[in-house]
Motif scaffolding. Structure first.
Motif, PDB file in Angstrom:
ATOM      1  N   GLN A  72       0.792  -1.223   0.000  1.00 48.89           N
ATOM      2  CA  GLN A  72       0.000   0.000   0.000  1.00 48.89           C
ATOM      3  C   GLN A  72       0.825   1.273   0.000  1.00 48.89           C
ATOM      4  O   GLN A  72       0.289   2.362  -0.205  1.00 48.89           O
ATOM      5  CB  GLN A  72      -0.920   0.028   1.225  1.00 48.89           C
ATOM      6  N   SER A  73       2.138   1.159   0.223  1.00 45.62           N
ATOM      7  CA  SER A  73       2.938   2.370   0.360  1.00 45.62           C
ATOM      8  C   SER A  73       4.393   2.135  -0.037  1.00 45.62           C
ATOM      9  O   SER A  73       4.925   1.036   0.137  1.00 45.62           O
ATOM     10  CB  SER A  73       2.888   2.864   1.819  1.00 45.62           C
ATOM     11  N   SER A  74       5.026   3.184  -0.553  1.00 45.24           N
ATOM     12  CA  SER A  74       6.455   3.130  -0.885  1.00 45.24           C
ATOM     13  C   SER A  74       7.282   3.910   0.137  1.00 45.24           C
ATOM     14  O   SER A  74       8.430   4.254  -0.124  1.00 45.24           O
ATOM     15  CB  SER A  74       6.693   3.707  -2.284  1.00 45.24           C
ATOM     16  N   VAL A  75       6.705   4.216   1.305  1.00 48.91           N
ATOM     17  CA  VAL A  75       7.420   4.949   2.340  1.00 48.91           C
ATOM     18  C   VAL A  75       8.736   4.230   2.672  1.00 48.91           C
ATOM     19  O   VAL A  75       8.775   3.002   2.758  1.00 48.91           O
ATOM     20  CB  VAL A  75       6.534   5.089   3.607  1.00 48.91           C
ATOM     21  N   PRO A  76       9.832   4.967   2.815  1.00 50.18           N
ATOM     22  CA  PRO A  76      11.116   4.316   3.127  1.00 50.18           C
ATOM     23  C   PRO A  76      11.051   3.541   4.453  1.00 50.18           C
ATOM     24  O   PRO A  76      10.463   4.012   5.426  1.00 50.18           O
ATOM     25  CB  PRO A  76      12.089   5.493   3.238  1.00 50.18           C
TER      26      PRO A  76
END
Length: 223
Positions: A72-76
């Motif tokens: 759901q996310s590409s957050v580091p």
């Protein structure tokens, strides 16, 4: 300026408190989650710029949580864990981790790695080029110039240069570089990295001095 928000996910309250103290003293905003479910809820509710993720947690361990986040996310994501086995590191990178730090850790190194990933992830989105010292890199065009002179690199030489340049000042072992640049399934000798570093330095001419050997550890790119 809005502060960078970091989510610390760890089932140990003392560790969360300690890490958040380091982060807040360095100017970051810190959120805490004691388990995977709480972390997933916060990701939905808050604007989070980076996640520090422990592996050994009840119910949903760090690896499983990373896989769910990546859907759901590409957050580091930086794994911050006591598990220092090489295969754990490889798995962490393979499922979407951006970095892997083993406890006990140096607070200075932790902050430096966070800052490097924040720069690479958010500031780097503003341009397709990298300019460090006399070296200019056009990622999309896969072109490199040194002091205005075009340099011809092989596929892996280019990928290795870009990776090191994007992680300016960060030291990587040969094994780390094999995983991050050559790919997770690469089974060649780690000395492959030494060979590519040598030819890359020669081709970059005066810019080759920016690729530095850290004796007993590996290599870093530093202007």
């Amino acid at each position: 300026m809005e502060r960078t928000t970091i989510l610390v996910v760890d089932d140990e309250e003392d560790m969360r408190f300690l890490v958040c103290m380091y982060l807040e003293n360095s100017g970051f905003s810190c959120l805490q989650a004691k388990d995977g479910e709480e972390a997933l809820a916060l990701i939905q509710q808050q604007n989070i710029d980076l996640i520090l993720l422990d592996i050994m947690m009840p119910n949903i361990d760090g690896f499983a949580l990373c896989e769910r986040i990546r859907k759901q996310s590409s957050v580091p994501i930086i794994f911050l864990t006591a598990r220092g086995d090489e295969w754990d590191k490889v798995k962490g990178f393979k499922i979407g981790g951006d970095d892997y730090i083993v406890k006990p850790f140096s607070p200075g190194e932790l902050i430096a790695r966070i800052e490097a990933i924040i720069r690479r992830t958010y500031q780097g989105r503003q341009t397709d080029g990298i300019s460090l010292g006399s070296i200019s890199i056009d990622e999309k065009g896969r072109k490199v110039t040194v002091a205005g002179e075009s340099i011809v690199l092989t596929l892996k030489e280019f990928d290795l240069l870009v990776f090191l340049a994007k992680h300016h000042g960060q030291v990587f072992s040969r094994e780390d570089l094999l995983v991050r640049v050559w790919g997770y399934d690469y089974t060649g000798n780690a000395r492959t990295v030494d060979t590519h570093i040598k030819t890359l330095r020669l081709k970059l001419k005066q810019g080759g001095s920016f690729i530095k050997t850290v004796w007993g550890i590996g290599y870093k790119f530093e202007v």
